[in-house]
Design an enzyme around this catalytic site. Structure first.
Site, PDB file in Angstrom:
ATOM      1  N   THR A   1      -5.809   2.593  -5.389  1.00 45.30           N
ATOM      2  CA  THR A   1      -5.759   3.880  -6.211  1.00 45.30           C
ATOM      3  C   THR A   1      -4.675   2.846  -7.206  1.00 45.30           C
ATOM      4  O   THR A   1      -4.212   3.636  -8.057  1.00 45.30           O
ATOM      5  CB  THR A   1      -4.791   4.744  -5.343  1.00 45.30           C
TER       6      THR A   1
ATOM      7  N   HIS B   1      -7.266   2.607   3.220  1.00 47.12           N
ATOM      8  CA  HIS B   1      -6.840   3.839   4.923  1.00 47.12           C
ATOM      9  C   HIS B   1      -8.167   4.317   5.738  1.00 47.12           C
ATOM     10  O   HIS B   1      -8.208   3.967   6.693  1.00 47.12           O
ATOM     11  CB  HIS B   1      -6.502   5.013   4.563  1.00 47.12           C
TER      12      HIS B   1
ATOM     13  N   CYS C   1      -4.849  -1.824  -2.170  1.00 52.60           N
ATOM     14  CA  CYS C   1      -4.765  -0.173  -2.082  1.00 52.60           C
ATOM     15  C   CYS C   1      -5.520  -0.044  -3.446  1.00 52.60           C
ATOM     16  O   CYS C   1      -4.993  -0.289  -4.407  1.00 52.60           O
ATOM     17  CB  CYS C   1      -3.104   0.195  -2.822  1.00 52.60           C
TER      18      CYS C   1
ATOM     19  N   CYS D   1     -10.829   3.101   0.138  1.00 57.98           N
ATOM     20  CA  CYS D   1      -9.858   3.431  -0.105  1.00 57.98           C
ATOM     21  C   CYS D   1      -9.402   2.643   1.095  1.00 57.98           C
ATOM     22  O   CYS D   1     -10.462   2.865   1.989  1.00 57.98           O
ATOM     23  CB  CYS D   1      -9.552   4.466   0.172  1.00 57.98           C
TER      24      CYS D   1
ATOM     25  N   GLU E   1      -2.594   8.980   7.579  1.00 55.12           N
ATOM     26  CA  GLU E   1      -0.984   8.857   7.511  1.00 55.12           C
ATOM     27  C   GLU E   1      -0.496   9.730   9.343  1.00 55.12           C
ATOM     28  O   GLU E   1      -0.194   9.479   9.183  1.00 55.12           O
ATOM     29  CB  GLU E   1      -0.130   9.777   6.214  1.00 55.12           C
TER      30      GLU E   1
ATOM     31  N   ASP F   1       0.910  -1.138  -0.261  1.00 56.41           N
ATOM     32  CA  ASP F   1      -0.068  -0.309  -0.549  1.00 56.41           C
ATOM     33  C   ASP F   1       0.755   1.384  -0.493  1.00 56.41           C
ATOM     34  O   ASP F   1       2.088   1.016   0.161  1.00 56.41           O
ATOM     35  CB  ASP F   1      -0.649  -0.305   1.194  1.00 56.41           C
ATOM     36  N   SER F   2       0.446   2.528  -1.026  1.00 57.13           N
ATOM     37  CA  SER F   2       0.966   3.721  -0.075  1.00 57.13           C
ATOM     38  C   SER F   2       1.590   3.894   1.141  1.00 57.13           C
ATOM     39  O   SER F   2       1.677   4.870   1.005  1.00 57.13           O
ATOM     40  CB  SER F   2      -0.127   4.680  -1.205  1.00 57.13           C
TER      41      SER F   2
ATOM     42  N   TYR G   1      -1.082   8.538  -2.900  1.00 55.96           N
ATOM     43  CA  TYR G   1      -1.543   8.348  -3.994  1.00 55.96           C
ATOM     44  C   TYR G   1      -2.402   8.822  -5.170  1.00 55.96           C
ATOM     45  O   TYR G   1      -2.477   9.287  -5.248  1.00 55.96           O
ATOM     46  CB  TYR G   1      -1.308   6.565  -4.382  1.00 55.96           C
TER      47      TYR G   1
HETATM   48  N1  DGL Z   1      -5.295   3.399   0.409  1.00 56.63           N
HETATM   49  C1  DGL Z   1      -5.069   3.566  -0.438  1.00 56.63           C
HETATM   50  C2  DGL Z   1      -6.359   3.432  -1.305  1.00 56.63           C
HETATM   51  O1  DGL Z   1      -6.584   2.872  -1.043  1.00 56.63           O
HETATM   52  C3  DGL Z   1      -4.334   5.031  -1.389  1.00 56.63           C
HETATM   53  C4  DGL Z   1      -4.169   6.041   0.035  1.00 56.63           C
HETATM   54  C5  DGL Z   1      -3.447   7.122  -0.701  1.00 56.63           C
HETATM   55  O2  DGL Z   1      -2.091   6.875  -0.539  1.00 56.63           O
HETATM   56  O3  DGL Z   1      -4.041   8.309  -1.103  1.00 56.63           O
HETATM   57  O4  DGL Z   1      -6.756   3.641  -2.223  1.00 56.63           O
END
Ligand code: DGL
Length: 276
Positions: free
Chosen positions: A76, A197, A74, A195, A161, A11-12, A43
C-alpha cells in the site's frame, strides 16, 4: 541502541516481517531496523494523501536513525507513496539515501511464474485502486502480455493484526475473496499475494485456491532483489553496517508486538515503542 547505517524496513504493522524474515535469511550480515506503525494500521483503506503522509513520516524517522536505505515492505505504501518520495522528497531532503518498494520486484519476477498469462492479484483496497500492479506490469511487459484480475481483500489485514488466523471468520473471508478472484477469471494460473500481511494466512489460502494455481509470495523475491541491488550499488553496500543486529520499533505498545513478531520471526525479541 540502534546501529547507525542499518537497513530500515517499514510496514503499517506486522506484515513487513514476512519480508524482513526473508531478507535476513538472504542477507544476515547487515543491521536492520524494523518499524511497524501498528498504532495507525491498517493503511489499506486510507486515502492516498494519508498513506503518503504516514509513509513519509516513517521514512524520515528511519533516516533520522541513520538508515541510508529504507525498504517499504508494504504494498500500500509502495503503491501510494513510493514514487512521490523517490521523485519529490528524496532529492530535496536526502539525495544520497534510497527508498525501495515491493511492487516492482514482484512484477519483474512475475514472468517466471505464469504459463498462460492469467494472473490474479490479491491486495488491499488502496493497492487495487491505485492500479499500481497493472500499470507496472504494462510498463514492463506491454499491454497484451498478461490478463490481470485484481480483488481487494479488506478483511485480511485486520485478521492478521488481531491474530485471528485460524477462526471461522478467517475461513469465511479467505474463501470469499478467492472465490471472487477465480470466478472473475477461472483461467488464472498464478496469484500474487500483493500485501505483505497475507502470507500469514498462507495455509488457509492454499486450502481454498485450486491446486494448480501458483501462489507467489513476495518475501524471497524482495530479498533476492535487494541482494542484487546491493551488488549493483557498491556505494550503498559499503555504507551499510554489518554486525547482524536487528532492532524492532512499533508505534503501539510493545508487549503484543513482541509476542506476535517473536512468534513470526521465530526468535525472542524486544521492541521499543516510538512516536513518528
Ligand atoms: N502490509 C501492507 C501491504 O502490503 C498494508 C496492510 C494495511 O495496512 O492495510 O499492503
Amino acid at each position: 541502541m540502534t546501529n547507525r547505517n542499518s537497513i530500515g524496513v517499514f510496514d503499517s504493522g506486522y506484515g513487513g516481517l514476512t519480508i524482513l524474515k526473508e531478507i535476513v535469511r538472504v542477507l544476515p550480515e547487515y543491521d536492520y531496523i524494523y518499524l511497524g506503525d501498528n498504532a495507525r494500521t491498517p493503511y489499506g483503506t486510507r486515502s492516498f494523501e494519508v498513506v503518503y503522509r504516514y509513509t513519509l513520516e516513517a521514512v524520515r524517522k528511519l533516516f533520522g536513525m541513520g538508515c541510508p536505505l529504507v525498504i517499504l515492505a508494504c504494498n500500500t505504501a509502495s503503491a501510494k507513496a513510493l514514487r512521490t518520495i523517490q521523485q519529490v522528497d528524496l532529492p530535496r531532503m536526502e539525495a544520497t539515501r534510497r527508498v525501495l518498494g515491493v511492487i516492482r520486484p514482484s512484477v519483474e519476477a512475475l514472468a517466471s511464474f505464469t504459463r498462460n498469462g492469467h494472473v490474479g492479484i490479491l491486495a488491499t483496497k488502496g493497492t487495487v485502486a491505485s492500479e499500481s500492479y497493472p500499470l507496472e506490469i504494462e510498463k514492463l511487459y506491454g499491454k497484451e502480455a498478461f490478463r490481470i484480475t485484481q480483488v481487494a481483500c479488506p478483511m485480511w489485514v485486520p485478521l492478521v493484526e488481531n491474530n485471528e488466523l485460524a477462526d471461522e471468520g478467517a475461513v469465511y473471508f479467505v474463501r470469499k475473496y478467492i472465490a471472487e478472484l477465480m470466478t472473475a477469471d477461472p483461467q488464472i494460473d498464478t496469484v500474487i499475494l500483493g500485501c505483505t500481511h497475507y502470507p500469514l494466512l498462507r495455509s488457509l489460502i492454499l486450502r481454498y485456491l485450486p491446486a494448480h494455481v501458483k501462489l507467489v509470495e513476495q518475501g524471497h523475491i524482495v530479498a533476492d532483489s535487494l541482494k542484487d541491488y546491493l551488488l549493483r550499488h557498491p556505494e550503498m553496500k559499503e555504507r551499510l553496517s554489518t554486525e547482524g543486529n536487528r532492532h524492532y520499533l512499533t508505534t503501539e505498545k510493545t508487549e503484543l508486538f513482541e509476542r506476535m513478531a517473536g512468534l513470526f520471526m521465530g526468535e525472542e525479541l524486544r521492541a521499543e515503542q516510538i512516536e513518528i
